[in-house]
Design a protein around this motif. Structure first.
Motif, PDB file in Angstrom:
ATOM      1  N   TRP A  23      45.018  40.734  42.527  1.00  0.00           N
ATOM      2  CA  TRP A  23      45.940  39.939  43.333  1.00  0.00           C
ATOM      3  C   TRP A  23      46.770  40.795  44.280  1.00  0.00           C
ATOM      4  O   TRP A  23      47.117  40.345  45.372  1.00  0.00           O
ATOM      5  CB  TRP A  23      46.844  39.095  42.441  1.00  0.00           C
ATOM      6  CG  TRP A  23      47.935  39.823  41.705  1.00  0.00           C
ATOM      7  CD1 TRP A  23      47.874  40.310  40.435  1.00  0.00           C
ATOM      8  CD2 TRP A  23      49.242  40.128  42.191  1.00  0.00           C
ATOM      9  NE1 TRP A  23      49.056  40.913  40.089  1.00  0.00           N
ATOM     10  CE2 TRP A  23      49.914  40.806  41.151  1.00  0.00           C
ATOM     11  CE3 TRP A  23      49.905  39.893  43.392  1.00  0.00           C
ATOM     12  CZ2 TRP A  23      51.224  41.273  41.286  1.00  0.00           C
ATOM     13  CZ3 TRP A  23      51.211  40.346  43.528  1.00  0.00           C
ATOM     14  CH2 TRP A  23      51.857  41.021  42.490  1.00  0.00           C
ATOM     15  N   ALA A  26      44.663  41.469  47.286  1.00  0.00           N
ATOM     16  CA  ALA A  26      44.398  40.213  47.991  1.00  0.00           C
ATOM     17  C   ALA A  26      45.631  39.679  48.696  1.00  0.00           C
ATOM     18  O   ALA A  26      45.517  38.954  49.700  1.00  0.00           O
ATOM     19  CB  ALA A  26      43.868  39.173  47.006  1.00  0.00           C
ATOM     20  N   GLN A  27      46.837  40.041  48.208  1.00  0.00           N
ATOM     21  CA  GLN A  27      48.070  39.526  48.798  1.00  0.00           C
ATOM     22  C   GLN A  27      48.744  40.508  49.764  1.00  0.00           C
ATOM     23  O   GLN A  27      49.846  40.262  50.230  1.00  0.00           O
ATOM     24  CB  GLN A  27      49.054  39.166  47.687  1.00  0.00           C
ATOM     25  CG  GLN A  27      48.784  37.818  47.046  1.00  0.00           C
ATOM     26  CD  GLN A  27      49.240  36.675  47.931  1.00  0.00           C
ATOM     27  OE1 GLN A  27      50.415  36.383  48.062  1.00  0.00           O
ATOM     28  NE2 GLN A  27      48.283  36.017  48.575  1.00  0.00           N
ATOM     29  N   VAL A  30      48.505  39.532  54.107  1.00  0.00           N
ATOM     30  CA  VAL A  30      48.002  38.178  54.354  1.00  0.00           C
ATOM     31  C   VAL A  30      48.989  37.391  55.215  1.00  0.00           C
ATOM     32  O   VAL A  30      50.173  37.734  55.325  1.00  0.00           O
ATOM     33  CB  VAL A  30      47.751  37.411  53.035  1.00  0.00           C
ATOM     34  CG1 VAL A  30      46.706  38.121  52.205  1.00  0.00           C
ATOM     35  CG2 VAL A  30      49.040  37.240  52.244  1.00  0.00           C
ATOM     36  N   GLU A  33      49.807  31.143  55.415  1.00  0.00           N
ATOM     37  CA  GLU A  33      49.009  30.120  54.738  1.00  0.00           C
ATOM     38  C   GLU A  33      48.431  30.639  53.430  1.00  0.00           C
ATOM     39  O   GLU A  33      48.475  29.957  52.401  1.00  0.00           O
ATOM     40  CB  GLU A  33      47.886  29.626  55.653  1.00  0.00           C
ATOM     41  CG  GLU A  33      48.366  28.727  56.794  1.00  0.00           C
ATOM     42  CD  GLU A  33      47.209  28.111  57.547  1.00  0.00           C
ATOM     43  OE1 GLU A  33      46.064  28.177  57.040  1.00  0.00           O
ATOM     44  OE2 GLU A  33      47.443  27.563  58.640  1.00  0.00           O
ATOM     45  N   GLU A  34      47.884  31.869  53.472  1.00  0.00           N
ATOM     46  CA  GLU A  34      47.307  32.447  52.263  1.00  0.00           C
ATOM     47  C   GLU A  34      48.393  32.707  51.213  1.00  0.00           C
ATOM     48  O   GLU A  34      48.176  32.498  50.013  1.00  0.00           O
ATOM     49  CB  GLU A  34      46.585  33.756  52.582  1.00  0.00           C
ATOM     50  CG  GLU A  34      45.364  33.588  53.476  1.00  0.00           C
ATOM     51  CD  GLU A  34      45.686  33.808  54.946  1.00  0.00           C
ATOM     52  OE1 GLU A  34      44.791  34.241  55.683  1.00  0.00           O
ATOM     53  OE2 GLU A  34      46.851  33.537  55.356  1.00  0.00           O
ATOM     54  N   PHE A  35      49.542  33.169  51.663  1.00  0.00           N
ATOM     55  CA  PHE A  35      50.648  33.444  50.752  1.00  0.00           C
ATOM     56  C   PHE A  35      51.112  32.170  50.049  1.00  0.00           C
ATOM     57  O   PHE A  35      51.249  32.129  48.820  1.00  0.00           O
ATOM     58  CB  PHE A  35      51.798  34.080  51.525  1.00  0.00           C
ATOM     59  CG  PHE A  35      53.102  34.129  50.774  1.00  0.00           C
ATOM     60  CD1 PHE A  35      53.219  34.823  49.576  1.00  0.00           C
ATOM     61  CD2 PHE A  35      54.220  33.479  51.272  1.00  0.00           C
ATOM     62  CE1 PHE A  35      54.429  34.862  48.892  1.00  0.00           C
ATOM     63  CE2 PHE A  35      55.432  33.514  50.599  1.00  0.00           C
ATOM     64  CZ  PHE A  35      55.532  34.208  49.408  1.00  0.00           C
ATOM     65  N   ALA A  37      49.515  29.300  49.710  1.00  0.00           N
ATOM     66  CA  ALA A  37      48.451  28.749  48.866  1.00  0.00           C
ATOM     67  C   ALA A  37      48.357  29.508  47.542  1.00  0.00           C
ATOM     68  O   ALA A  37      48.203  28.898  46.464  1.00  0.00           O
ATOM     69  CB  ALA A  37      47.120  28.810  49.604  1.00  0.00           C
ATOM     70  N   PHE A  38      48.458  30.830  47.604  1.00  0.00           N
ATOM     71  CA  PHE A  38      48.394  31.628  46.378  1.00  0.00           C
ATOM     72  C   PHE A  38      49.576  31.331  45.467  1.00  0.00           C
ATOM     73  O   PHE A  38      49.414  31.161  44.246  1.00  0.00           O
ATOM     74  CB  PHE A  38      48.355  33.119  46.717  1.00  0.00           C
ATOM     75  CG  PHE A  38      48.333  34.011  45.509  1.00  0.00           C
ATOM     76  CD1 PHE A  38      47.140  34.265  44.849  1.00  0.00           C
ATOM     77  CD2 PHE A  38      49.501  34.576  45.022  1.00  0.00           C
ATOM     78  CE1 PHE A  38      47.118  35.085  43.719  1.00  0.00           C
ATOM     79  CE2 PHE A  38      49.491  35.388  43.899  1.00  0.00           C
ATOM     80  CZ  PHE A  38      48.295  35.648  43.245  1.00  0.00           C
ATOM     81  N   SER A  41      49.179  27.945  43.816  1.00  0.00           N
ATOM     82  CA  SER A  41      48.105  27.984  42.825  1.00  0.00           C
ATOM     83  C   SER A  41      48.563  28.696  41.549  1.00  0.00           C
ATOM     84  O   SER A  41      48.298  28.231  40.434  1.00  0.00           O
ATOM     85  CB  SER A  41      46.884  28.688  43.418  1.00  0.00           C
ATOM     86  OG  SER A  41      45.890  28.892  42.442  1.00  0.00           O
TER      87      SER A  41
END
Length: 394
Positions: A23, A26-27, A30, A33-35, A37-38, A41
């Protein structure tokens, strides 16, 4: 095995199965939007396991005993789980405000929505009304069944993503400054609300300023009595202490310290290691000692809230923020020039990510918001040591 040992094993196994191994990578770097959404989730995953709001009453999805909450945050920190950055204001500040001062209708409307991912922002600070919050000038005038609000808020963390705002506004301009403030729930989609992100020193835009121009707030969105908002705000601000500080202390004492030791053991270009230097080993020993003290203090505050003094939350906040600053400063020094070339850190990390220069710059936030270190020392002196109080003019 005790029930607490069994619970620790359960949380540890859950973390091993659910904390995304990659993670942090992946973070890093970014977009929004990705932040978002993560974050949503990850919150949903914690909620499904019963770990998202353990401090809430059982009737609203919490009810976890304090001893288990301590174990939960210890294990999340030990497994380097992402932090609930976006949900923080909602699950702590908004929830505590609603539970203490909200109406039944307000609680039924918002507490389930927070569990479904509703994001909140705090609209307290203003230009020239940060540490002296009672000097705020945003106004709210009553017109029939609603209020009309005009003003500006500053340093609204996560404001660009927020659905709702905890808003303080002055409803009686002639009253002493602490007695003329009211507390509102503001729908951020209301016409007249203008949110503008502020780019900070490390390139993030987490902070925002919020402009309010003839914003209409229904009267039933008032929290508590009109002109009694200052008292309600104290409950909101109090939610930043206790278990939230324990979580931060555990994270600093786990991943933060572990990365510091690893960096000290990493060879320099000439083959030497910082850890070979006695002064570096001494510094690490001091940090470990201070971390042990911080973690013990945090546990004492949440385990025996009635046994401590009124200055205990200020002591914890001051100790954590200045220790964080010293540790990240030391990490930057150990990291050398390489630490200055890191341009991004994981969006869902805590205040310690191993990107030492960025962490060090970010650590200064902790000595300012929520009461500066100077204010914390004043509280400790007056409420803890019984020193003479500073004169209050209003």
């Amino acid at each position: 095995m005790t029930d607490l040992d069994a619970f620790r094993t359960h949380v540890s196994q859950w973390c091993a199965e659910h904390v995304p191994a990659d993670w942090r990578a992946a973070q890093t770097g970014v977009g929004d939007e990705e932040f978002v959404a993560f974050q949503k989730s990850w919150f949903a995953e914690l909620h499904a396991a019963g770990f998202a709001v353990p401090h809430w009453p059982a009737a609203w999805g919490g009810g976890m005993p304090v001893a288990e909450q301590i174990v939960l945050y210890q294990e999340l920190a030990a497994h380097d789980a992402p932090r609930l950055v976006l949900a923080f204001v909602g699950i702590h500040h908004a929830a505590s405000t609603l539970l203490i001062a909200g109406t039944d209708a307000q609680r039924r409307r918002h507490l389930p929505a927070i569990l479904d991912g509703e994001i909140w922002v705090q609209g307290f600070s203003e230009p020239e009304a940060g540490s002296d919050l009672a000097s705020l000038r945003t106004s709210a005038r009553r017109e029939d069944d609603h209020y009309v609000v005009d003003g500006q808020k500053l340093w609204a963390s996560g404001g660009a993503h927020a659905d709702w705002c905890l808003l303080l506004a002055r409803t009686d301009p002639d009253a002493p400054k602490r007695k003329g403030i009211s507390y509102f729930l503001l729908d951020m989609a209301t016409p007249g609300v203008d949110v503008r992100p502020i780019r900070n020193a490390i390139g993030d835009s987490h902070f925002c300023e919020v402009f309010l121009n003839d914003v209409v707030i229904p009267a039933d969105h008032l929290i508590g009595a009109e002109n009694a908002g200052w008292q309600v705000a104290q409950a909101t601000l109090g939610a930043e202490r206790g278990m939230t500080m324990l979580e931060l202390a555990e994270r600093l004492g786990n991943a933060g310290f572990r990365w510091l030791v690893e960096d000290c053991a990493h060879p320099r270009p000439d083959g030497s290691r910082p850890l070979d230097d006695a002064s570096v080993r001494d510094a690490l020993a001091r940090f470990e000692t201070e971390l042990s003290g911080l973690r013990a203090m945090c546990r004492a505050v949440v385990e025996r809230p009635d046994a401590g003094g009124p200055a205990d939350p200020s002591i914890v906040k001051l100790f954590y923020s200045e220790l964080l600053q010293r540790m990240t400063d030391f990490g930057t020094e150990i990291g050398g020039l390489d630490a200055h070339t890191v341009l991004a850190k994981p969006m869902s990390s805590g205040w310690e990510s191993g990107a030492w220069m960025l962490d060090y710059i970010g650590s200064w936030e902790w000595t300012i918001p929520g009461g500066t270190s100077e204010i914390q020392r004043t509280i400790i002196g007056e409420r803890g040591l019984g020193l003479p109080r500073e004169p209050v003019t209003s």
